[in-house]
Every structure is written in structure tokens, then in C-alpha cells.
Design a protein around this motif. Structure first.
Motif, PDB file in Angstrom:
ATOM      1  N   LEU A  35       0.935  -0.595  -0.340  1.00 62.13           N
ATOM      2  CA  LEU A  35       0.207  -0.134  -0.215  1.00 62.13           C
ATOM      3  C   LEU A  35       0.951   0.912  -0.181  1.00 62.13           C
ATOM      4  O   LEU A  35       0.464   2.917  -0.571  1.00 62.13           O
ATOM      5  CB  LEU A  35      -1.030   0.012   1.302  1.00 62.13           C
ATOM      6  CG  LEU A  35      -1.935   0.939   1.105  1.00 62.13           C
ATOM      7  CD1 LEU A  35      -2.636   1.460  -0.208  1.00 62.13           C
ATOM      8  CD2 LEU A  35      -2.193   0.954   2.245  1.00 62.13           C
ATOM      9  N   ARG A  36       1.797   1.354   0.990  1.00 60.74           N
ATOM     10  CA  ARG A  36       2.904   2.718   0.533  1.00 60.74           C
ATOM     11  C   ARG A  36       3.300   2.612  -0.293  1.00 60.74           C
ATOM     12  O   ARG A  36       4.040   3.736  -0.997  1.00 60.74           O
ATOM     13  CB  ARG A  36       4.077   2.461   2.180  1.00 60.74           C
ATOM     14  CG  ARG A  36       3.207   1.840   3.268  1.00 60.74           C
ATOM     15  CD  ARG A  36       3.444   3.607   3.596  1.00 60.74           C
ATOM     16  NE  ARG A  36       4.590   4.467   4.222  1.00 60.74           N
ATOM     17  CZ  ARG A  36       5.226   3.970   4.642  1.00 60.74           C
ATOM     18  NH1 ARG A  36       4.987   3.763   6.011  1.00 60.74           N
ATOM     19  NH2 ARG A  36       5.978   5.700   4.820  1.00 60.74           N
ATOM     20  N   VAL A  37       4.268   1.540  -0.959  1.00 58.72           N
ATOM     21  CA  VAL A  37       4.280   2.139  -2.645  1.00 58.72           C
ATOM     22  C   VAL A  37       3.476   1.993  -3.393  1.00 58.72           C
ATOM     23  O   VAL A  37       3.588   3.400  -3.872  1.00 58.72           O
ATOM     24  CB  VAL A  37       5.064   0.562  -3.318  1.00 58.72           C
ATOM     25  CG1 VAL A  37       5.306   0.932  -4.430  1.00 58.72           C
ATOM     26  CG2 VAL A  37       5.896  -0.236  -2.121  1.00 58.72           C
ATOM     27  N   PRO A  60      19.899   7.926   2.036  1.00 56.77           N
ATOM     28  CA  PRO A  60      20.351   6.305   2.970  1.00 56.77           C
ATOM     29  C   PRO A  60      19.461   5.662   2.610  1.00 56.77           C
ATOM     30  O   PRO A  60      18.433   5.475   2.290  1.00 56.77           O
ATOM     31  CB  PRO A  60      20.134   7.241   4.257  1.00 56.77           C
ATOM     32  CG  PRO A  60      19.599   8.408   4.207  1.00 56.77           C
ATOM     33  CD  PRO A  60      19.075   9.231   2.708  1.00 56.77           C
ATOM     34  N   PRO A  61      19.837   4.516   3.112  1.00 50.97           N
ATOM     35  CA  PRO A  61      19.177   3.054   2.934  1.00 50.97           C
ATOM     36  C   PRO A  61      18.302   2.831   4.366  1.00 50.97           C
ATOM     37  O   PRO A  61      18.661   2.291   5.149  1.00 50.97           O
ATOM     38  CB  PRO A  61      20.842   2.040   2.855  1.00 50.97           C
ATOM     39  CG  PRO A  61      21.529   2.507   3.975  1.00 50.97           C
ATOM     40  CD  PRO A  61      21.433   4.260   4.432  1.00 50.97           C
ATOM     41  N   ASP A  62      17.134   3.579   4.037  1.00 44.27           N
ATOM     42  CA  ASP A  62      16.294   3.487   5.069  1.00 44.27           C
ATOM     43  C   ASP A  62      15.396   2.801   4.782  1.00 44.27           C
ATOM     44  O   ASP A  62      15.291   2.768   3.488  1.00 44.27           O
ATOM     45  CB  ASP A  62      16.124   4.856   5.939  1.00 44.27           C
ATOM     46  CG  ASP A  62      15.417   5.840   5.307  1.00 44.27           C
ATOM     47  OD1 ASP A  62      15.625   5.596   3.783  1.00 44.27           O
ATOM     48  OD2 ASP A  62      16.071   7.259   5.736  1.00 44.27           O
ATOM     49  N   GLU A  63      13.856   3.154   5.169  1.00 44.29           N
ATOM     50  CA  GLU A  63      12.687   2.699   4.913  1.00 44.29           C
ATOM     51  C   GLU A  63      12.635   3.843   3.800  1.00 44.29           C
ATOM     52  O   GLU A  63      11.528   3.355   3.037  1.00 44.29           O
ATOM     53  CB  GLU A  63      11.589   3.165   6.089  1.00 44.29           C
ATOM     54  CG  GLU A  63      10.233   2.579   5.692  1.00 44.29           C
ATOM     55  CD  GLU A  63       8.975   3.005   6.947  1.00 44.29           C
ATOM     56  OE1 GLU A  63       8.201   3.725   6.856  1.00 44.29           O
ATOM     57  OE2 GLU A  63       9.551   2.267   8.120  1.00 44.29           O
ATOM     58  N   ARG A  64      12.040   4.937   3.471  1.00 45.50           N
ATOM     59  CA  ARG A  64      12.128   6.186   2.104  1.00 45.50           C
ATOM     60  C   ARG A  64      12.501   5.358   1.538  1.00 45.50           C
ATOM     61  O   ARG A  64      11.953   5.237   0.197  1.00 45.50           O
ATOM     62  CB  ARG A  64      12.122   6.836   2.475  1.00 45.50           C
ATOM     63  CG  ARG A  64      12.037   8.010   4.356  1.00 45.50           C
ATOM     64  CD  ARG A  64      12.770   8.666   4.690  1.00 45.50           C
ATOM     65  NE  ARG A  64      14.182   8.961   4.794  1.00 45.50           N
ATOM     66  CZ  ARG A  64      14.614  10.251   4.711  1.00 45.50           C
ATOM     67  NH1 ARG A  64      14.518  10.940   4.490  1.00 45.50           N
ATOM     68  NH2 ARG A  64      16.202  10.010   4.996  1.00 45.50           N
ATOM     69  N   MET A  65      13.864   4.797   1.251  1.00 47.92           N
ATOM     70  CA  MET A  65      14.413   4.785  -0.332  1.00 47.92           C
ATOM     71  C   MET A  65      14.534   3.342  -0.386  1.00 47.92           C
ATOM     72  O   MET A  65      13.358   3.353  -2.034  1.00 47.92           O
ATOM     73  CB  MET A  65      16.060   4.080   0.268  1.00 47.92           C
ATOM     74  CG  MET A  65      16.631   3.734  -0.447  1.00 47.92           C
ATOM     75  SD  MET A  65      16.655   4.981  -1.937  1.00 47.92           S
ATOM     76  CE  MET A  65      18.375   3.998  -3.293  1.00 47.92           C
ATOM     77  N   ILE A  66      13.713   2.445   0.739  1.00 53.79           N
ATOM     78  CA  ILE A  66      13.035   1.124  -0.041  1.00 53.79           C
ATOM     79  C   ILE A  66      11.916   1.604  -0.553  1.00 53.79           C
ATOM     80  O   ILE A  66      11.185   0.692  -1.711  1.00 53.79           O
ATOM     81  CB  ILE A  66      12.785   0.351   1.327  1.00 53.79           C
ATOM     82  CG1 ILE A  66      14.021  -0.209   1.646  1.00 53.79           C
ATOM     83  CG2 ILE A  66      12.430  -1.271   0.520  1.00 53.79           C
ATOM     84  CD1 ILE A  66      15.356  -1.293   1.196  1.00 53.79           C
ATOM     85  N   ILE A  67      10.933   2.169  -0.049  1.00 55.30           N
ATOM     86  CA  ILE A  67       9.895   2.440  -0.550  1.00 55.30           C
ATOM     87  C   ILE A  67       9.759   3.486  -1.819  1.00 55.30           C
ATOM     88  O   ILE A  67       8.956   2.767  -2.825  1.00 55.30           O
ATOM     89  CB  ILE A  67       8.696   3.087   0.424  1.00 55.30           C
ATOM     90  CG1 ILE A  67       8.118   2.108   2.139  1.00 55.30           C
ATOM     91  CG2 ILE A  67       7.839   3.639  -0.324  1.00 55.30           C
ATOM     92  CD1 ILE A  67       7.758   3.019   3.041  1.00 55.30           C
ATOM     93  N   LEU A  70      11.052   0.885  -4.911  1.00 57.81           N
ATOM     94  CA  LEU A  70      10.467   0.101  -5.202  1.00 57.81           C
ATOM     95  C   LEU A  70       8.705   0.728  -6.113  1.00 57.81           C
ATOM     96  O   LEU A  70       8.182   0.366  -7.083  1.00 57.81           O
ATOM     97  CB  LEU A  70       8.936  -0.665  -3.852  1.00 57.81           C
ATOM     98  CG  LEU A  70      10.122  -1.370  -3.749  1.00 57.81           C
ATOM     99  CD1 LEU A  70       9.336  -2.314  -2.543  1.00 57.81           C
ATOM    100  CD2 LEU A  70      10.780  -2.637  -4.299  1.00 57.81           C
ATOM    101  N   ALA A  71       8.775   2.031  -5.064  1.00 56.45           N
ATOM    102  CA  ALA A  71       7.441   2.983  -6.565  1.00 56.45           C
ATOM    103  C   ALA A  71       8.153   3.292  -7.205  1.00 56.45           C
ATOM    104  O   ALA A  71       7.574   3.725  -8.871  1.00 56.45           O
ATOM    105  CB  ALA A  71       7.241   4.440  -5.322  1.00 56.45           C
ATOM    106  N   LEU A 124       5.333  10.633   0.496  1.00 60.72           N
ATOM    107  CA  LEU A 124       5.735   9.597   1.678  1.00 60.72           C
ATOM    108  C   LEU A 124       4.201   9.957   2.672  1.00 60.72           C
ATOM    109  O   LEU A 124       3.684   9.053   3.118  1.00 60.72           O
ATOM    110  CB  LEU A 124       6.486   8.571   2.258  1.00 60.72           C
ATOM    111  CG  LEU A 124       7.550   8.277   1.392  1.00 60.72           C
ATOM    112  CD1 LEU A 124       8.263   8.542   2.582  1.00 60.72           C
ATOM    113  CD2 LEU A 124       6.866   7.123   1.162  1.00 60.72           C
ATOM    114  N   VAL A 125       3.925  10.070   1.955  1.00 56.53           N
ATOM    115  CA  VAL A 125       2.515  11.281   2.869  1.00 56.53           C
ATOM    116  C   VAL A 125       1.327   9.931   2.494  1.00 56.53           C
ATOM    117  O   VAL A 125       0.728   9.898   1.193  1.00 56.53           O
ATOM    118  CB  VAL A 125       1.592  12.857   3.248  1.00 56.53           C
ATOM    119  CG1 VAL A 125       0.219  12.957   3.045  1.00 56.53           C
ATOM    120  CG2 VAL A 125       3.190  13.499   3.307  1.00 56.53           C
TER     121      VAL A 125
END
Length: 244
Positions: A35-37, A60-67, A70-71, A124-125
Motif C-alpha cells: 500500500l505504501r508503495v 540513505p538506506p532506510d525505509e524511505r529509500m526502499i519504498i 519500489l515505487a 510518502l504522505v
């Protein structure tokens, strides 16, 4: 062109409540990550980005980067992860060579830049419109541009298709099984194929990607995250063995 089901969407349908991503003590399950993606794709579209655009990722390699990685892939754009070790001029040169439409970074927008500079948080909102989608991704389409280390001169840009990443991960998983409940520590940078490979392998295997809180050394990160899998280069392995 051959199409395959998006690995993240497939995992969200098969094992929606299994953990997909762990950052510190915060788990994100596959249905939540999916859903986040999808919402981030909506935000990218709102910013005017479209299929085929080349989008730099300077995060940086954090949650934001992953999402956001993938987006960008789900949007059908080309993800271009950039090393945080590069100076500003090197980043600008890389984006120019790429013909980038945008870069997602913490830095403020430069009015002289020919590309958009988007900060990650607004993308990411929650609550963005999620368009209907058949869940398929083309194996043949360009997916990433990964730069070499530049140890032999200027970094060279290598274009990879989605199929390159997909079949590489499938082949690797056939040799080293990855399954639901496994936890793979992301100890390699996401601006290199080694780090990107972990993302694809975990999604295809239904395993969790794990990022430690803070910046512990590799030994402590493995212990703290209870990782079952970790990829590393020779120097990292030597340092890990020296701790034992």
C-alpha cells in the motif's frame, strides 16, 4: 514483451501479514509495504513523473529509500540510485549524463537544475490516489541504472532491465533458499547491484529485509537484528571474523 507479476504484489497477496521490512524495532508487513508503495506511485504521478522517466535516488538506506525505489519501479520509470559518498558535483554530473527528469533527495531544490528535486517526505504522505493496476511488470523494460565504483576512472553507468534483476534473484534463490520468516540484513549499499539483489531476493522469497537502528558495525547489526542471512564483501567478512 513478457510480463510477470510484481514480486511485492504477489507477496502481499500470498502472505499479507508476514513481515516485509524491519527498520530498528518497526516491522512493516507485506500488505502495508504494498500500500505504501502504491501511494508513493500516486505522489510521483502528482509530481508529473511518468513511465520511462529516469529518477535519481540520493537517499540513505532506510525505509524511505526502499519504498521509493519500489515505487519508481512500479511507476515504470528507471530508478537511478546514487552513492551518498559522492560530492555534489559528481551527483550533478551523473544526473546530467542520465538525462534525469527528477532526483529524490534531502537537499533543497536548485533553481538552476534541469531536473526536479523532490524531497522524500511529501512523496510518502498517506492518502494519495491509488490507480487500478493489473499487478504486472514487463521483464524487458529498463528498470535501473547502476553506476560502477569508479575505481578505474569515472563511474560508468550500467542499464539493467527488470528481467535482469528478476531472473538474477530467482537463480540466486534456487541456490540459497529464502523463505517467509527469514531476515536478510541489508549490509550492502542499494546503489550497487549487490544491495538491489537483496531487495529482489527477499520479495520473491517472501522474506524480510532488515535495517538496523543507527549505524552499528556488522557484527552487532547481525546480532541485534537476528538476521538469518547477510551478504557482504570480502573486507566486511574479514572484519566480522576478526570479532569472533
Amino acid at each position: 514483451m513478457a510480463d510477470v507479476q510484481c514480486p511485492l504484489r504477489a507477496a502481499a497477496l500470498i502472505s499479507p501479514h508476514e513481515v516485509a521490512l524491519v527498520v530498528g524495532d518497526s516491522p512493516l508487513r507485506f500488505y502495508e509495504l504494498d500500500l505504501r508503495v502504491s501511494e508513493a506511485v500516486g505522489r510521483l504521478r502528482e509530481a508529473g513523473l511518468r513511465e520511462g522517466d529516469r529518477i535519481g535516488l540520493f537517499l540513505p538506506p532506510d525505509e524511505r529509500m526502499i519504498i521509493l525505489l519500489l515505487a519508481v519501479l512500479r511507476l515504470g520509470a528507471v530508478a537511478c540510485p546514487l552513492s551518498l559518498r559522492w560530492p555534489r558535483d559528481a551527483v550533478r554530473q551523473a544526473l546530467t549524463r542520465l538525462g534525469a527528469a527528477a532526483v529524490i533527495a534531502q537537499a533543497a531544490a536548485d533553481p538552476a537544475s534541469p531536473w526536479q528535486v523532490l524531497q522524500p517526505e511529501p512523496l510518502l504522505v498517506p492518502g494519495a490516489a491509488v490507480a487500478s493496476w493489473n499487478g504486472l511488470l514487463s521483464l524487458d523494460r529498463p528498470a535501473t541504472v547502476v553506476f560502477t565504483s569508479g575505481s578505474q576512472g569515472h563511474p560508468k553507468a550500467a542499464l539493467h532491465s527488470f528481467g535482469n534483476h528478476y531472473y538474477s534473484a530467482r537463480g540466486a534463490n534456487a541456490n540459497l533458499r529464502v523463505r517467509s520468516g527469514d531476515r536478510w540484513l541489508l549490509a550492502l549499499p542499494l546503489c550497487h547491484v549487490g544491495g538491489l539483489g537483496i531487495v529482489f531476493r527477499c520479495l520473491l522469497g517472501g522474506a524480510a529485509m532488515v535495517l538496523p537502528a543507527g549505524q552499528p558495525d556488522l557484527h552487532d547489526a547481525v546480532v541485534e537484528t537476528k538476521a538469518t542471512h547477510v551478504s557482504m564483501v570480502g573486507t566486511q567478512l574479514r572484519r566480522l571474523l576478526d570479532r569472533e
